[in-house]
Design a protein around this motif. Structure first.
Motif, PDB file in Angstrom:
ATOM      1  N   VAL A  29       0.862  -1.191   0.000  1.00  0.00           N
ATOM      2  CA  VAL A  29       0.000   0.000   0.000  1.00  0.00           C
ATOM      3  C   VAL A  29       0.891   1.232   0.000  1.00  0.00           C
ATOM      4  O   VAL A  29       1.619   1.482   0.965  1.00  0.00           O
ATOM      5  N   GLY A  31       1.467   5.284   0.008  1.00  0.00           N
ATOM      6  CA  GLY A  31       0.909   6.582   0.324  1.00  0.00           C
ATOM      7  C   GLY A  31       1.978   7.640   0.042  1.00  0.00           C
ATOM      8  O   GLY A  31       3.169   7.313  -0.057  1.00  0.00           O
ATOM      9  N   LEU A  71      -7.108  -6.165   2.738  1.00  0.00           N
ATOM     10  CA  LEU A  71      -6.711  -4.794   3.087  1.00  0.00           C
ATOM     11  C   LEU A  71      -7.650  -4.204   4.118  1.00  0.00           C
ATOM     12  O   LEU A  71      -7.260  -3.388   4.946  1.00  0.00           O
ATOM     13  N   ASN A  72      -8.900  -4.610   4.049  1.00  0.00           N
ATOM     14  CA  ASN A  72      -9.847  -4.136   5.054  1.00  0.00           C
ATOM     15  C   ASN A  72      -9.596  -4.789   6.409  1.00  0.00           C
ATOM     16  O   ASN A  72      -9.509  -4.113   7.435  1.00  0.00           O
ATOM     17  N   LEU A  77      -8.482  -0.630   5.621  1.00  0.00           N
ATOM     18  CA  LEU A  77      -8.696   0.180   4.418  1.00  0.00           C
ATOM     19  C   LEU A  77      -9.987  -0.198   3.688  1.00  0.00           C
ATOM     20  O   LEU A  77     -10.451  -1.326   3.750  1.00  0.00           O
ATOM     21  N   GLN A  78     -10.525   0.784   2.973  1.00  0.00           N
ATOM     22  CA  GLN A  78     -11.720   0.558   2.159  1.00  0.00           C
ATOM     23  C   GLN A  78     -11.613   1.270   0.821  1.00  0.00           C
ATOM     24  O   GLN A  78     -11.017   2.343   0.732  1.00  0.00           O
ATOM     25  N   VAL A  80      -9.985   0.956  -2.118  1.00  0.00           N
ATOM     26  CA  VAL A  80      -8.681   1.414  -2.574  1.00  0.00           C
ATOM     27  C   VAL A  80      -8.449   1.051  -4.034  1.00  0.00           C
ATOM     28  O   VAL A  80      -9.047   0.122  -4.569  1.00  0.00           O
ATOM     29  N   VAL A 129      -3.236   4.966  -2.167  1.00  0.00           N
ATOM     30  CA  VAL A 129      -4.265   5.571  -1.330  1.00  0.00           C
ATOM     31  C   VAL A 129      -3.934   7.030  -1.013  1.00  0.00           C
ATOM     32  O   VAL A 129      -2.785   7.456  -1.118  1.00  0.00           O
ATOM     33  N   TYR A 131      -3.132   9.402   1.501  1.00  0.00           N
ATOM     34  CA  TYR A 131      -2.535   9.317   2.837  1.00  0.00           C
ATOM     35  C   TYR A 131      -3.381  10.022   3.892  1.00  0.00           C
ATOM     36  O   TYR A 131      -3.493   9.558   5.029  1.00  0.00           O
ATOM     37  N   VAL A 134      -6.507   7.841   5.161  1.00  0.00           N
ATOM     38  CA  VAL A 134      -6.364   6.489   5.690  1.00  0.00           C
ATOM     39  C   VAL A 134      -6.110   6.503   7.194  1.00  0.00           C
ATOM     40  O   VAL A 134      -5.267   7.242   7.685  1.00  0.00           O
ATOM     41  N   PRO A 136      -5.006   3.670   9.351  1.00  0.00           N
ATOM     42  CA  PRO A 136      -4.659   2.246   9.417  1.00  0.00           C
ATOM     43  C   PRO A 136      -4.940   1.675  10.802  1.00  0.00           C
ATOM     44  O   PRO A 136      -4.727   2.353  11.811  1.00  0.00           O
ATOM     45  N   TRP A 147       2.706   3.674   8.628  1.00  0.00           N
ATOM     46  CA  TRP A 147       3.437   4.083   7.434  1.00  0.00           C
ATOM     47  C   TRP A 147       4.933   4.070   7.687  1.00  0.00           C
ATOM     48  O   TRP A 147       5.393   4.515   8.738  1.00  0.00           O
TER      49      TRP A 147
END
Lengths: 248, 248
Positions: A29, A31, A71-72, A77-78, A80, A129, A131, A134, A136, A147
């Motif tokens: 992922v 960012g 990822l969720n 995350l959603q 993406v 995504v 940044y 998000v 996380p 990150w």
């Protein structure tokens, strides 16, 4: 020992037969923040290692569906932007020792034939995504999900460093073709923001006027009002990526 | 019924546990002949369908090794240029009916849980070969292994038509980046041959002088003697792709 966590982990281990055997997904992922690319990494409990958010594929879901679900579940995350980019299938590729270490911390000792201790062929996806949007959140196997700058990666399990390397290579190759870089920016951005994204991905400085001319010639940017900077500088225009124009 | 063939097929079915479960490889082998791209297809015995040369991965081999071995076993190829390009992983993706039909012709009736009748996630590779050097030979499951023009594909099993479509898309994207098109030509070729390959891949005519200028500017072509045409025309130069120059 965290009894509740142990029970959740045992519950996960029971799900083995529901997954396609020997196949996993790993997601890089990306960012963009403060002029640099960052990737989301999970700090694996009870080990000194970090890993990409990854997981397994249910028997009745497609690999693309699995990547979105993973990822969720693993990073919170959603919706993406995802691209499949390469399969990692070396002989003997498996997470034998680290899985054992992690499970041992909960008094779980899987037998050698356990589904989690097999060779895994892994399908690599990368996600781009915004940044700023998000938040996380880690899963049951991880202390944190955070990150990390591409230039300062911590110690990663298996071939995950190599997976990130290939993801970046693929992103660079596709940058002009898919115009995917916009997914790393908020909805509105200045030309300098966009140039920053391209420079971070390509790993080199670009010439400002050439970059601006090239981007505008693509006919995919909608120019909005000027950005209110509050300062005495000349205010830059804001732009928005116009997916409709792209399709024309 | 061909008893010898039946016994070979039974021998193959016994190998199930030696393979990674639920994972296959499909190869799109591109050749260039008479100004068009062609692909190698197997005519599957006892069915009206054709298929890409494909197969399974042994537990102890890498996916790249498996792809090379499969091209050798199923199509008689050796030392080919291969690129992994995409995974095909729709839910329910499997060759249930056709495998049953083919096996039924030998009086073999696999039970529903048979390893060959599962969902298969397939890793797509494309290969570029010198058409003049390849002598395709079919395997035990196929009546023949032959070249088919991309524009006139016969009825293919599963999503194999879609796999070919994606292979061509990936080949087009990579053409400038990887300079892989040379693998479709004999060792020496004229500029017109090379332009023909590019035109066949890209599906459009290119302007001759621009093409020549671009290719020469890459500094990867070694110019040899003129081609002996025997005719009264101006003889064209022959070129050779110089991998060493490419690396400089």
């Amino acid at each position: 020992m965290d009894i509740e966590l142990r029970s959740q982990i045992l519950g996960f281990l029971d799900k083995g037969p529901a997954f396609l055997p020997g196949l996993s997904i790993d997601c890089v992922v990306f960012g963009y923040h403060e002029g640099e690319l960052r990737v989301l990494l999970l700090d694996i409990r009870h080990t000194p290692y970090f890993s990409l958010p990854g997981g397994f594929i249910y028997q009745e879901e497609s690999i693309d569906e699995a990547a979105l679900r993973i990822l969720n579940e693993r990073a919170g995350l959603q919706d993406v932007y995802l691209e499949q980019f390469r399969v990692f299938g070396q002989a003997g590729r498996g997470n034998y020792r680290i899985h054992r270490e992690m499970l041992a911390a909960y008094g779980i000792e899987p037998d050698p034939g356990h589904w989690l201790l097999q060779r895994f062929v892994s399908i690599g996806y990368y996600a781009l995504v915004d940044y700023t949007k998000v938040k996380p959140s880690p899963d049951i196997f991880s202390v944190s999900c955070d990150w990390h700058p591409l230039e300062e990666l911590p110690e990663l399990i298996l071939d995950h460093r190599n997976i990130i390397h290939h993801a970046l290579g693929s992103l660079r190759l596709m940058l002009d073709h898919k115009l995917s870089g916009f997914n790393l920016l908020p909805e509105t951005f200045t030309m300098a923001d966009l140039q920053g994204v391209y420079e971070a991905i390509l790993g080199k400085k670009l010439q400002r006027t050439n970059f601006q001319r090239k981007m505008l010639s693509l006919g995919i940017l909608e120019r909005l009002d000027k950005k209110w900077t509050g300062g005495a500088h000349k205010a830059p225009y804001l732009y928005r990526f116009d997916a409709q124009k792209e399709e024309e």
